[in-house]
Design a protein around this motif. Structure first.
Motif, PDB file in Angstrom:
ATOM      1  N   THR A  32     -12.985   2.801   4.177  1.00  0.00           N
ATOM      2  CA  THR A  32     -13.264   3.891   3.247  1.00  0.00           C
ATOM      3  C   THR A  32     -12.989   5.197   3.971  1.00  0.00           C
ATOM      4  O   THR A  32     -12.880   5.215   5.209  1.00  0.00           O
ATOM      5  N   PRO A  33     -12.909   6.332   3.257  1.00  0.00           N
ATOM      6  CA  PRO A  33     -12.674   7.613   3.932  1.00  0.00           C
ATOM      7  C   PRO A  33     -13.702   7.919   5.025  1.00  0.00           C
ATOM      8  O   PRO A  33     -13.370   8.537   6.036  1.00  0.00           O
ATOM      9  N   ALA A  34     -14.930   7.462   4.853  1.00  0.00           N
ATOM     10  CA  ALA A  34     -15.967   7.717   5.855  1.00  0.00           C
ATOM     11  C   ALA A  34     -16.057   6.605   6.909  1.00  0.00           C
ATOM     12  O   ALA A  34     -16.793   6.731   7.877  1.00  0.00           O
ATOM     13  N   GLY A  35     -15.298   5.524   6.719  1.00  0.00           N
ATOM     14  CA  GLY A  35     -15.365   4.385   7.626  1.00  0.00           C
ATOM     15  C   GLY A  35     -14.464   4.530   8.842  1.00  0.00           C
ATOM     16  O   GLY A  35     -13.722   5.507   8.989  1.00  0.00           O
ATOM     17  N   GLN A  36     -14.537   3.541   9.710  1.00  0.00           N
ATOM     18  CA  GLN A  36     -13.764   3.543  10.946  1.00  0.00           C
ATOM     19  C   GLN A  36     -12.255   3.632  10.717  1.00  0.00           C
ATOM     20  O   GLN A  36     -11.535   4.214  11.527  1.00  0.00           O
ATOM     21  N   ASN A  37     -11.779   3.045   9.650  1.00  0.00           N
ATOM     22  CA  ASN A  37     -10.337   2.977   9.425  1.00  0.00           C
ATOM     23  C   ASN A  37      -9.796   4.054   8.484  1.00  0.00           C
ATOM     24  O   ASN A  37      -8.595   4.151   8.303  1.00  0.00           O
ATOM     25  N   ARG A  38     -10.692   4.823   7.877  1.00  0.00           N
ATOM     26  CA  ARG A  38     -10.378   5.976   7.034  1.00  0.00           C
ATOM     27  C   ARG A  38      -9.657   5.660   5.736  1.00  0.00           C
ATOM     28  O   ARG A  38      -9.647   6.471   4.819  1.00  0.00           O
ATOM     29  N   PHE A  39      -9.008   4.527   5.634  1.00  0.00           N
ATOM     30  CA  PHE A  39      -8.234   4.189   4.443  1.00  0.00           C
ATOM     31  C   PHE A  39      -8.608   2.788   3.982  1.00  0.00           C
ATOM     32  O   PHE A  39      -8.904   1.916   4.792  1.00  0.00           O
ATOM     33  N   SER A  40      -8.528   2.579   2.682  1.00  0.00           N
ATOM     34  CA  SER A  40      -8.781   1.233   2.151  1.00  0.00           C
ATOM     35  C   SER A  40      -7.596   0.330   2.500  1.00  0.00           C
ATOM     36  O   SER A  40      -6.493   0.811   2.792  1.00  0.00           O
ATOM     37  N   LEU A  41      -7.826  -0.967   2.453  1.00  0.00           N
ATOM     38  CA  LEU A  41      -6.709  -1.891   2.689  1.00  0.00           C
ATOM     39  C   LEU A  41      -5.624  -1.672   1.643  1.00  0.00           C
ATOM     40  O   LEU A  41      -4.430  -1.741   1.952  1.00  0.00           O
ATOM     41  N   ARG A  42      -6.013  -1.405   0.412  1.00  0.00           N
ATOM     42  CA  ARG A  42      -5.012  -1.149  -0.634  1.00  0.00           C
ATOM     43  C   ARG A  42      -4.148   0.058  -0.274  1.00  0.00           C
ATOM     44  O   ARG A  42      -2.933   0.043  -0.485  1.00  0.00           O
ATOM     45  N   GLU A  43      -4.775   1.104   0.245  1.00  0.00           N
ATOM     46  CA  GLU A  43      -4.001   2.282   0.657  1.00  0.00           C
ATOM     47  C   GLU A  43      -3.075   1.952   1.826  1.00  0.00           C
ATOM     48  O   GLU A  43      -1.939   2.419   1.867  1.00  0.00           O
ATOM     49  N   LEU A  44      -3.540   1.154   2.749  1.00  0.00           N
ATOM     50  CA  LEU A  44      -2.708   0.770   3.889  1.00  0.00           C
ATOM     51  C   LEU A  44      -1.511  -0.082   3.465  1.00  0.00           C
ATOM     52  O   LEU A  44      -0.492  -0.112   4.161  1.00  0.00           O
ATOM     53  N   LEU A  45      -1.625  -0.733   2.328  1.00  0.00           N
ATOM     54  CA  LEU A  45      -0.538  -1.569   1.820  1.00  0.00           C
ATOM     55  C   LEU A  45       0.443  -0.808   0.926  1.00  0.00           C
ATOM     56  O   LEU A  45       1.437  -1.374   0.472  1.00  0.00           O
ATOM     57  N   ARG A  46       0.189   0.453   0.668  1.00  0.00           N
ATOM     58  CA  ARG A  46       1.040   1.232  -0.238  1.00  0.00           C
ATOM     59  C   ARG A  46       2.520   1.238   0.162  1.00  0.00           C
ATOM     60  O   ARG A  46       3.385   1.155  -0.714  1.00  0.00           O
ATOM     61  N   PRO A  47       2.881   1.318   1.454  1.00  0.00           N
ATOM     62  CA  PRO A  47       4.312   1.247   1.792  1.00  0.00           C
ATOM     63  C   PRO A  47       4.960  -0.071   1.349  1.00  0.00           C
ATOM     64  O   PRO A  47       6.115  -0.078   0.921  1.00  0.00           O
ATOM     65  N   LEU A  48       4.223  -1.166   1.420  1.00  0.00           N
ATOM     66  CA  LEU A  48       4.771  -2.437   0.942  1.00  0.00           C
ATOM     67  C   LEU A  48       4.933  -2.422  -0.574  1.00  0.00           C
ATOM     68  O   LEU A  48       5.908  -2.961  -1.116  1.00  0.00           O
ATOM     69  N   GLU A  49       3.991  -1.792  -1.254  1.00  0.00           N
ATOM     70  CA  GLU A  49       4.104  -1.671  -2.706  1.00  0.00           C
ATOM     71  C   GLU A  49       5.327  -0.836  -3.072  1.00  0.00           C
ATOM     72  O   GLU A  49       6.064  -1.175  -4.014  1.00  0.00           O
ATOM     73  N   ALA A  50       5.562   0.242  -2.319  1.00  0.00           N
ATOM     74  CA  ALA A  50       6.732   1.084  -2.579  1.00  0.00           C
ATOM     75  C   ALA A  50       8.027   0.299  -2.351  1.00  0.00           C
ATOM     76  O   ALA A  50       8.978   0.411  -3.133  1.00  0.00           O
ATOM     77  N   THR A  51       8.058  -0.506  -1.307  1.00  0.00           N
ATOM     78  CA  THR A  51       9.243  -1.321  -1.030  1.00  0.00           C
ATOM     79  C   THR A  51       9.451  -2.354  -2.125  1.00  0.00           C
ATOM     80  O   THR A  51      10.581  -2.576  -2.575  1.00  0.00           O
ATOM     81  N   ALA A  52       8.367  -2.977  -2.561  1.00  0.00           N
ATOM     82  CA  ALA A  52       8.467  -3.956  -3.650  1.00  0.00           C
ATOM     83  C   ALA A  52       9.018  -3.287  -4.910  1.00  0.00           C
ATOM     84  O   ALA A  52       9.887  -3.849  -5.594  1.00  0.00           O
ATOM     85  N   HIS A  53       8.530  -2.090  -5.202  1.00  0.00           N
ATOM     86  CA  HIS A  53       9.018  -1.352  -6.366  1.00  0.00           C
ATOM     87  C   HIS A  53      10.516  -1.076  -6.234  1.00  0.00           C
ATOM     88  O   HIS A  53      11.276  -1.274  -7.181  1.00  0.00           O
ATOM     89  N   ARG A  54      10.926  -0.650  -5.065  1.00  0.00           N
ATOM     90  CA  ARG A  54      12.342  -0.335  -4.818  1.00  0.00           C
ATOM     91  C   ARG A  54      13.221  -1.574  -4.998  1.00  0.00           C
ATOM     92  O   ARG A  54      14.343  -1.495  -5.472  1.00  0.00           O
ATOM     93  N   CYS A  55      12.687  -2.733  -4.652  1.00  0.00           N
ATOM     94  CA  CYS A  55      13.433  -3.990  -4.772  1.00  0.00           C
ATOM     95  C   CYS A  55      13.314  -4.616  -6.158  1.00  0.00           C
ATOM     96  O   CYS A  55      13.892  -5.669  -6.411  1.00  0.00           O
ATOM     97  N   GLY A  56      12.543  -3.977  -7.043  1.00  0.00           N
ATOM     98  CA  GLY A  56      12.397  -4.500  -8.395  1.00  0.00           C
ATOM     99  C   GLY A  56      11.444  -5.678  -8.503  1.00  0.00           C
ATOM    100  O   GLY A  56      11.472  -6.424  -9.474  1.00  0.00           O
ATOM    101  N   LEU A  57      10.578  -5.844  -7.498  1.00  0.00           N
ATOM    102  CA  LEU A  57       9.611  -6.935  -7.519  1.00  0.00           C
ATOM    103  C   LEU A  57       8.402  -6.556  -8.365  1.00  0.00           C
ATOM    104  O   LEU A  57       8.060  -5.382  -8.481  1.00  0.00           O
ATOM    105  N   ALA A  58       7.758  -7.542  -8.932  1.00  0.00           N
ATOM    106  CA  ALA A  58       6.563  -7.315  -9.756  1.00  0.00           C
ATOM    107  C   ALA A  58       5.332  -7.343  -8.840  1.00  0.00           C
ATOM    108  O   ALA A  58       4.845  -8.411  -8.473  1.00  0.00           O
ATOM    109  N   TRP A  59       4.848  -6.183  -8.468  1.00  0.00           N
ATOM    110  CA  TRP A  59       3.705  -6.057  -7.561  1.00  0.00           C
ATOM    111  C   TRP A  59       2.454  -6.624  -8.211  1.00  0.00           C
ATOM    112  O   TRP A  59       2.146  -6.322  -9.362  1.00  0.00           O
ATOM    113  N   GLN A  60       1.736  -7.444  -7.461  1.00  0.00           N
ATOM    114  CA  GLN A  60       0.467  -8.013  -7.915  1.00  0.00           C
ATOM    115  C   GLN A  60      -0.662  -7.387  -7.091  1.00  0.00           C
ATOM    116  O   GLN A  60      -0.461  -7.003  -5.949  1.00  0.00           O
ATOM    117  N   GLU A  61      -1.819  -7.324  -7.670  1.00  0.00           N
ATOM    118  CA  GLU A  61      -2.978  -6.795  -6.945  1.00  0.00           C
ATOM    119  C   GLU A  61      -3.162  -7.645  -5.683  1.00  0.00           C
ATOM    120  O   GLU A  61      -3.208  -8.870  -5.756  1.00  0.00           O
TER     121      GLU A  61
END
Length: 125
Positions: A32-61
């Motif tokens: 979380t923003p106040a936690g040790q890692n500052r970002f959620s796992l979902r936020e840390l995965l955003r670059p992979l989501e962007a790549t999936a979008h660029r490749c036309g893949l159907a991103w799943q939660e």
């Protein structure tokens, strides 16, 4: 998520689902923003989501599990069952028609000359 030739490889990925599974040894609050890692796992995965979008893949939660370093065998078994359930519920893409191998060969070699004594003619066996 990289391909060299869009027409022969990359376009075949379009519409296929992508499901990321990630585990974290720490508690969810650490992501979380106040936690040790500052970002959620979902936020840390955003670059992979962007790549999936660029490749036309159907991103799943993403499938995320926390506190895995403390998980016992039963908890890991249950998590595995949940993961298998997620995989079984993924949308099934409609397969693309397969081009005849000789058509693909002609397309790939358009403009190339054949060596003397060779042929692209299909043989029956």
């Amino acid at each position: 998520m990289f391909y060299l030739a869009y027409q022969d490889e990359g376009r075949l990925l379009a519409g296929k689902p992508v499901l990321i599974a990630a585990t974290a040894g720490n508690v969810a609050e650490a992501y979380t923003p106040a936690g040790q890692n500052r970002f959620s796992l979902r936020e840390l995965l955003r670059p992979l989501e962007a790549t999936a979008h660029r490749c036309g893949l159907a991103w799943q939660e993403p499938f995320l599990i926390y506190e895995t370093r403390k998980a016992d065998t039963e908890a890991l078994q249950l998590a595995g069952e949940h993961y298998a359930g997620r995989i079984s519920r993924l949308p099934r893409p409609v397969p693309e028609p397969v081009r005849e191998p000789i058509q693909a060969l002609h397309a790939a070699n358009a403009g190339l000359r054949l060596l003397a004594g060779t042929s692209l003619a299909r043989t029956t066996g």
